[in-house]
Write a protein that holds these residues in place. Structure first.
Motif, PDB file in Angstrom:
ATOM      1  N   LYS A 203       4.396 -64.575  45.579  1.00 18.31           N
ATOM      2  CA  LYS A 203       5.775 -64.191  45.230  1.00 18.31           C
ATOM      3  C   LYS A 203       6.806 -64.790  46.184  1.00 18.31           C
ATOM      4  CE  LYS A 203       5.201 -59.334  46.730  1.00 18.31           C
ATOM      5  NZ  LYS A 203       3.923 -58.934  46.218  1.00 18.31           N
TER       6      LYS A 203
ATOM      7  N   SER B  42      10.846 -73.755  37.544  1.00 12.22           N
ATOM      8  CA  SER B  42       9.700 -73.732  38.465  1.00 12.22           C
ATOM      9  C   SER B  42       8.806 -74.956  38.272  1.00 12.22           C
ATOM     10  CB  SER B  42       8.888 -72.438  38.284  1.00 12.22           C
ATOM     11  OG  SER B  42       8.221 -72.444  37.038  1.00 12.22           O
TER      12      SER B  42
ATOM     13  N   THR C  47       9.090 -70.180  44.391  1.00 12.19           N
ATOM     14  CA  THR C  47       9.705 -70.127  43.057  1.00 12.19           C
ATOM     15  C   THR C  47       9.391 -71.387  42.241  1.00 12.19           C
ATOM     16  OG1 THR C  47      11.719 -71.081  43.966  1.00 12.19           O
ATOM     17  CG2 THR C  47      11.638 -68.672  43.789  1.00 12.19           C
TER      18      THR C  47
ATOM     19  N   HIS D 142       4.692 -64.766  37.618  1.00 12.65           N
ATOM     20  CA  HIS D 142       5.402 -64.615  36.340  1.00 12.65           C
ATOM     21  C   HIS D 142       6.656 -63.792  36.598  1.00 12.65           C
ATOM     22  CE1 HIS D 142       2.571 -66.104  33.365  1.00 12.65           C
ATOM     23  NE2 HIS D 142       1.593 -65.556  34.043  1.00 12.65           N
ATOM     24  N   PRO D 143       7.774 -64.092  35.907  1.00 10.06           N
ATOM     25  CA  PRO D 143       8.960 -63.243  36.098  1.00 10.06           C
ATOM     26  C   PRO D 143       8.690 -61.863  35.490  1.00 10.06           C
ATOM     27  CG  PRO D 143       9.322 -64.758  34.286  1.00 10.06           C
ATOM     28  CD  PRO D 143       7.968 -65.102  34.868  1.00 10.06           C
TER      29      PRO D 143
ATOM     30  N   ASP E 228      15.905 -67.150  33.114  1.00 18.10           N
ATOM     31  CA  ASP E 228      15.123 -66.907  34.330  1.00 18.10           C
ATOM     32  C   ASP E 228      14.691 -68.275  34.900  1.00 18.10           C
ATOM     33  OD1 ASP E 228      13.035 -67.762  32.738  1.00 18.10           O
ATOM     34  OD2 ASP E 228      12.278 -65.753  32.307  1.00 18.10           O
TER      35      ASP E 228
ATOM     36  N   HIS F  84      13.056 -69.494  27.835  1.00 12.89           N
ATOM     37  CA  HIS F  84      13.197 -68.888  29.169  1.00 12.89           C
ATOM     38  C   HIS F  84      14.485 -69.379  29.830  1.00 12.89           C
ATOM     39  CE1 HIS F  84       9.626 -66.535  30.159  1.00 12.89           C
ATOM     40  NE2 HIS F  84       8.911 -67.372  29.428  1.00 12.89           N
TER      41      HIS F  84
END
Ligand code: HEM
Length: 182
Positions: free
Chosen positions: A4, A175, A7, A77-78, A170, A164
């Motif tokens: 986490k 990414s 990004t 994953h968001p 997001d 997305h």
């Protein structure tokens, strides 16, 4: 493994991703069609050699990618609904299966039919398998279906990436693009 604190995917993971996408698309465009006699005719040599070479490169890249993925860190994953995370995992798993299955069915099909792999620069890779022409023809036919399926699935995966970016706004598409880790 997911991490986490990052990004973006690593540069090697991004390169392997985009190179694979381009090679699959060009291999699809140069897919040889028609009867076996036509596919292996001298007039179709250049297109078939290009197609087979790109396909073998895809197989090599996906093997490298799977190895790299085992050691590399990737972004989490968001946050979002569970169905979305599940759908993304199913599509990505199916894409990996097809990235392996499409070239492997082609290679087995051609070899069982009794053909060498015919690559660019006149490289020939003779079949190590005992000929079984009818089985080879069935597997070669399956290859053409899987070749179509990978394009449909890659299309859905692309639409999801754009969704997305433009709808959910997001960082999922970003990414996989070059840039600094935010
Ligand atoms: C990811 C890589 C690949 C993709 C996306 C792909 C895609 C396709 C597609 C869509 C067709 C059907 C074309 C048409 O019906 O007009 C096809 C046919 C064919 N491909 Fe591939 N292919 C790949 C890799 C390979 C490899 C590694 C080989 C090496 C042997 C190969 C050999 C062939 C042959 C011989 C045919 C004709 C099959 C037949 O109808 O008997 N392909 N491919």
């Amino acid at each position: 493994m997911e991490d986490k604190t990052i990004t973006r995917y690593s540069v090697p993971a991004q390169l392997l991703h985009w190179l694979t996408a381009i090679l699959v698309l060009v291999a699809f465009i140069y897919g040889p069609g028609g009867s076996e006699a036509r596919i292996y005719s001298a007039a179709r040599d250049a297109d078939r050699q290009l197609h087979e070479t790109l396909g073998v490169c895809v197989l090599t890249l996906v093997a490298l990618r799977i190895l790299w993925r085992a050691f590399d860190k990737r972004p989490e994953h968001p946050p979002g609904p569970r169905w979305m995370t599940l759908a993304a995992s199913v599509v990505q798993g199916a894409l990996y299966a097809l990235l392996l299955g499409v070239p492997l069915t082609a290679i087995c099909g051609a070899w069982l039919e009794g053909h060498s792999l015919t690559l660019l620069a006149g490289v020939l890779v003779p079949s190590p398998l005992p000929a079984s022409h009818d089985l080879g023809a069935v597997i070669a036919e399956i290859h053409t279906w899987l070749g179509d399926a990978i394009l449909w699935l890659a299309g859905a995966h692309t639409l999801a990436g754009l969704g997305h970016h433009y709808v959910l706004k997001d960082g999922v598409l970003r990414s996989m693009l070059p840039g600094r880790d935010a």
